[in-house]
Scaffold this motif. Structure first.
Motif, PDB file in Angstrom:
ATOM      1  N   GLU A 164       0.841  -1.202   0.000  1.00  0.00           N
ATOM      2  CA  GLU A 164       0.000   0.000   0.000  1.00  0.00           C
ATOM      3  C   GLU A 164       0.879   1.256   0.000  1.00  0.00           C
ATOM      4  O   GLU A 164       0.630   2.207  -0.743  1.00  0.00           O
ATOM      5  N   PHE A 165       1.939   1.249   0.814  1.00  0.00           N
ATOM      6  CA  PHE A 165       2.851   2.383   0.863  1.00  0.00           C
ATOM      7  C   PHE A 165       3.513   2.609  -0.502  1.00  0.00           C
ATOM      8  O   PHE A 165       3.586   3.740  -0.988  1.00  0.00           O
ATOM      9  N   GLU A 166       3.998   1.541  -1.125  1.00  0.00           N
ATOM     10  CA  GLU A 166       4.661   1.661  -2.434  1.00  0.00           C
ATOM     11  C   GLU A 166       3.694   2.204  -3.490  1.00  0.00           C
ATOM     12  O   GLU A 166       4.071   3.033  -4.307  1.00  0.00           O
TER      13      GLU A 166
ATOM     14  N   ILE B 245       2.040   6.991  -6.777  1.00  0.00           N
ATOM     15  CA  ILE B 245       1.027   7.995  -7.127  1.00  0.00           C
ATOM     16  C   ILE B 245       1.554   9.398  -6.827  1.00  0.00           C
ATOM     17  O   ILE B 245       1.421  10.318  -7.646  1.00  0.00           O
ATOM     18  N   GLU B 246       2.171   9.579  -5.672  1.00  0.00           N
ATOM     19  CA  GLU B 246       2.729  10.888  -5.291  1.00  0.00           C
ATOM     20  C   GLU B 246       3.879  11.288  -6.207  1.00  0.00           C
ATOM     21  O   GLU B 246       3.996  12.448  -6.606  1.00  0.00           O
ATOM     22  N   GLU B 247       4.743  10.343  -6.567  1.00  0.00           N
ATOM     23  CA  GLU B 247       5.857  10.645  -7.472  1.00  0.00           C
ATOM     24  C   GLU B 247       5.344  11.089  -8.838  1.00  0.00           C
ATOM     25  O   GLU B 247       5.875  12.028  -9.430  1.00  0.00           O
ATOM     26  N   GLU B 248       4.313  10.414  -9.351  1.00  0.00           N
ATOM     27  CA  GLU B 248       3.720  10.798 -10.630  1.00  0.00           C
ATOM     28  C   GLU B 248       3.098  12.192 -10.545  1.00  0.00           C
ATOM     29  O   GLU B 248       3.216  12.988 -11.474  1.00  0.00           O
ATOM     30  N   LYS B 249       2.458  12.479  -9.413  1.00  0.00           N
ATOM     31  CA  LYS B 249       1.854  13.796  -9.211  1.00  0.00           C
ATOM     32  C   LYS B 249       2.938  14.878  -9.203  1.00  0.00           C
ATOM     33  O   LYS B 249       2.794  15.911  -9.859  1.00  0.00           O
ATOM     34  N   HIS B 250       4.035  14.618  -8.514  1.00  0.00           N
ATOM     35  CA  HIS B 250       5.140  15.585  -8.463  1.00  0.00           C
ATOM     36  C   HIS B 250       5.762  15.779  -9.846  1.00  0.00           C
ATOM     37  O   HIS B 250       6.102  16.903 -10.216  1.00  0.00           O
TER      38      HIS B 250
END
Length: 99
Positions: free
Chosen positions: A15-17, A22-27
């Motif tokens: 779940e963390f990965e 998702i956060e890396e793609e958003k950034h």
């Protein structure tokens, strides 16, 4: 049936990965949008004084000259092209910028 400690740890890690991806793609998307905004804001503007650049095409070298401070700017690879010119070619190139 209750999951074992190892199973719970595994699912928490997965779940963390997933959330991290998702956060890396958003950034990455935000960085690309910021880069695009900056390019639109600064495109063909003098890095010294901020005024508009005028593009001069001389022997397949596109030279940018500031309309205000008369600064001369070269894009990537253009300095190497100018360096390959013979002396008369360079003299003619620089004569374009004399006042």
């Amino acid at each position: 049936m209750r999951p074992s400690e190892r199973e719970a740890e595994y699912f928490a890690r997965v779940e963390f990965e997933n959330k991290k991806k998702i956060e890396e793609e958003k950034h990455k998307r935000l960085a690309e949008e910021e880069k695009k905004k900056r390019k639109e804001l600064h495109f063909m503007m003098c890095p010294k004084c901020g005024m508009e650049l005028i593009e001069i095409d001389y022997k397949e070298i596109k030279i940018d000259k500031c309309s205000e401070c008369d600064g001369v700017w070269l894009d990537a690879g253009e300095m190497e092209q100018a360096a390959k010119m013979d002396k008369t070619g360079l003299d003619k190139l620089f004569s374009v910028f004399r006042k």
